[in-house]
Design an enzyme around this catalytic site. Sequence first.
Site, PDB file in Angstrom:
ATOM      1  N   ASP A  78       0.866  -1.174   0.000  1.00 45.03           N
ATOM      2  CA  ASP A  78       0.000   0.000   0.000  1.00 45.03           C
ATOM      3  C   ASP A  78       0.904   1.226   0.000  1.00 45.03           C
ATOM      4  O   ASP A  78       1.631   1.480   0.971  1.00 45.03           O
ATOM      5  CB  ASP A  78      -0.888  -0.013   1.243  1.00 45.03           C
ATOM      6  CG  ASP A  78      -1.847   1.176   1.317  1.00 45.03           C
ATOM      7  OD1 ASP A  78      -1.678   2.137   0.532  1.00 45.03           O
ATOM      8  OD2 ASP A  78      -2.737   1.171   2.193  1.00 45.03           O
ATOM      9  N   VAL A  79       0.894   1.988  -1.083  1.00 44.73           N
ATOM     10  CA  VAL A  79       1.845   3.097  -1.199  1.00 44.73           C
ATOM     11  C   VAL A  79       1.585   4.202  -0.184  1.00 44.73           C
ATOM     12  O   VAL A  79       2.438   5.068   0.019  1.00 44.73           O
ATOM     13  CB  VAL A  79       1.850   3.677  -2.632  1.00 44.73           C
ATOM     14  CG1 VAL A  79       2.383   2.671  -3.632  1.00 44.73           C
ATOM     15  CG2 VAL A  79       0.467   4.189  -3.030  1.00 44.73           C
TER      16      VAL A  79
ATOM     17  N   TYR B 230      -9.344  14.785  -8.023  1.00 45.41           N
ATOM     18  CA  TYR B 230      -8.346  14.196  -8.919  1.00 45.41           C
ATOM     19  C   TYR B 230      -7.476  15.286  -9.546  1.00 45.41           C
ATOM     20  O   TYR B 230      -6.247  15.192  -9.558  1.00 45.41           O
ATOM     21  CB  TYR B 230      -9.047  13.391 -10.005  1.00 45.41           C
ATOM     22  CG  TYR B 230      -8.110  12.721 -10.973  1.00 45.41           C
ATOM     23  CD1 TYR B 230      -7.402  11.570 -10.616  1.00 45.41           C
ATOM     24  CD2 TYR B 230      -7.921  13.235 -12.262  1.00 45.41           C
ATOM     25  CE1 TYR B 230      -6.531  10.954 -11.504  1.00 45.41           C
ATOM     26  CE2 TYR B 230      -7.055  12.621 -13.156  1.00 45.41           C
ATOM     27  CZ  TYR B 230      -6.363  11.492 -12.769  1.00 45.41           C
ATOM     28  OH  TYR B 230      -5.497  10.887 -13.651  1.00 45.41           O
TER      29      TYR B 230
ATOM     30  N   LYS C 282      -3.417  15.841  -8.892  1.00 47.11           N
ATOM     31  CA  LYS C 282      -2.428  15.727  -9.964  1.00 47.11           C
ATOM     32  C   LYS C 282      -1.682  17.052 -10.170  1.00 47.11           C
ATOM     33  O   LYS C 282      -0.499  17.053 -10.547  1.00 47.11           O
ATOM     34  CB  LYS C 282      -3.099  15.283 -11.262  1.00 47.11           C
ATOM     35  CG  LYS C 282      -3.587  13.836 -11.235  1.00 47.11           C
ATOM     36  CD  LYS C 282      -2.425  12.847 -11.105  1.00 47.11           C
ATOM     37  CE  LYS C 282      -2.870  11.412 -11.228  1.00 47.11           C
ATOM     38  NZ  LYS C 282      -1.749  10.440 -11.170  1.00 47.11           N
TER      39      LYS C 282
END
Length: 642
Positions: free
Chosen positions: A445-446, A539, A543
């Site tokens: 899990d990052v 999102y 980003k």
Amino acid sequence: MENRWAETHTDPLDACVYGSRLLGGDPDLVLHGGGNTSVKVTTADLTGRPVDVLYVKGSGWDLADIERAGFAPLRLERLRELLTLPSLPDGRMMNELRCALLDASAPDPSVETLLHALLPQPAALHSHADAVITLTNLREPRVAEVFGDRVVVVPYVMPGFALARTCAELFARHADGDTVGVVLMNHGLFTFGEDTEQAYARHVELVGEAEEFLARHRPARAASAAALPPVDPLVLARLRREIADVAGHPVIAGRHTDAATAAFVARPDLADVAGRGPATPDHVIRTKRVPLVGRDVAGYAEDYRRYFAEHARPGLTMLDPAPRVLLDPELGMVTVGRRAKDADIARDIYAHTIGVIERAEALGGYRALPAADLFDVEYWELEQAKLRRGGAPAEFTGEVALVTGAASGIGRACVDALRARGASVVGLDLTPTPSRADYLGLQVDVTDAAAVRAALGRGVERFGGVDVLVACAGVFPGDAPIADLDQETWRRTMSVNVDSVATLLGAAHPLLRLAPRGGRVVVVASKNVPAPGPGAAAYSASKAALTQLARVAALEWAADGIRVNTVHPDAVFDTGLWTDEVLSRRALRYGLDVEAYKRRNLLGAKITSAAVGRLVAELCSDTFACTTGAQVPIDGGNERVV
């Protein structure tokens, strides 16, 4: 040793294929392309005339999975004519062997083809059995004590024509009806028979007797022997960098810490026993003559240069002087190669060498061949020619990439593109992915900082460092206007898309600084950064923040030789972010059907994960060696961005 023959074959070559696989499938007998086998048959040539043929293992084939096509068919009469010559240089010998082939497309015959040809029996098997090599590598060899007169013992002669002639002379002088094999000192065992099944049974019997003899003199194991614990990844990465600098190119350096290795590197006489040389001379191609004991890479290289100067003949070019095996009480064993496969082969060979050394020491002392004999094999003209035929390595050979989101979509495409260009890859993802020689798949899990640091450590232990970092892992939470956006969704999106990358960059930076060709980072952001759309606030904002993070990293890390670039994909519909539901909603918003929406770009192009993966790999190449801080779109052209 168990006789595992369990099939019946009426065709002699099929039986030889089967017996070869039995031999090659046992690492105590054969390692990584070693050993060779043959069978003699009578067949008809193109004119219908009967001809005696020797089918012998072809160069480049591994006994473990050899097929009929892996055997070279040669005219036996011609081979036996060659054996009457007083001398035959190896290069000329290999040319003559090719001229004796019945099939011009067949692989090059084994260098030991003439030895197979001289044996009168139809079938022959040759291995480098650990147990037999142990008996031959003693200060006082015990071959006769174990095997008696059933084998002909041949003193060490370098493989090729001279060995075949020596074997022919000794076999004619000493072989009789009870002879079932030949022991080549410091080299291995030949057995033969009326068919491959009999040759295999004799092989198993002789190796089994050697094993039983050695078992009665088994060395005592240290009671406290246990696998070694992890070390600071930077220790390994610095060591790999030193080795790469000496080698002149990036390398893979894998650490091995099992209990047997730990016990061996703890020996007080480690430098002495490890410094005596390999168990059999052909291993020198993979491991060099001796390992590096300790961590003085520069000192090892200087010793190697002296070794070359002492033994070199005019016209030879020195191979790189970097070690292939390193032994250290804290690190265990580190094995080195241009590719992960090469480092793994060195690992397997030296693991077996450890067993040979320890058993031989228990029987009075391990002894290898003199340095001059080993040098002759390391710089053998046939091996040099094989290296030259290998061609230039792929661009990222010896380099290590770490990719997040590696199980699917753009992440998987990046893994594929980097591996295709020679890199070894560590892939992190919530979904487990199978590992292979050049790929280490880790379920991580990052957003778990501790798990990410542990994964970096495991990657360094497997491959030695990190040269390339590709941040692909991301989530798209679905369409939601800002007024309806809940805090949990916002926070989760930021955690995966931005926070995890910040953690990864911080943890990876010291490793990227040590990359032999300079570190490279590629961040996968989105077209939503320059051209956001309604309903994608979390999102788009995540980003955008990720892009700013990459820009700052490019500013801060340029002095360390690390370049950081960003790609902005759009409309990559073969990823998990684009469900049928999301696609339908988006297409409806623009008044398009789904297929038209997929090509809603200036070029009318279909953007795929594979295309993004290729772009990411190219950004890591020398093409972009002078580029950092760049943002590269891959979207077919977007009128809101252009």
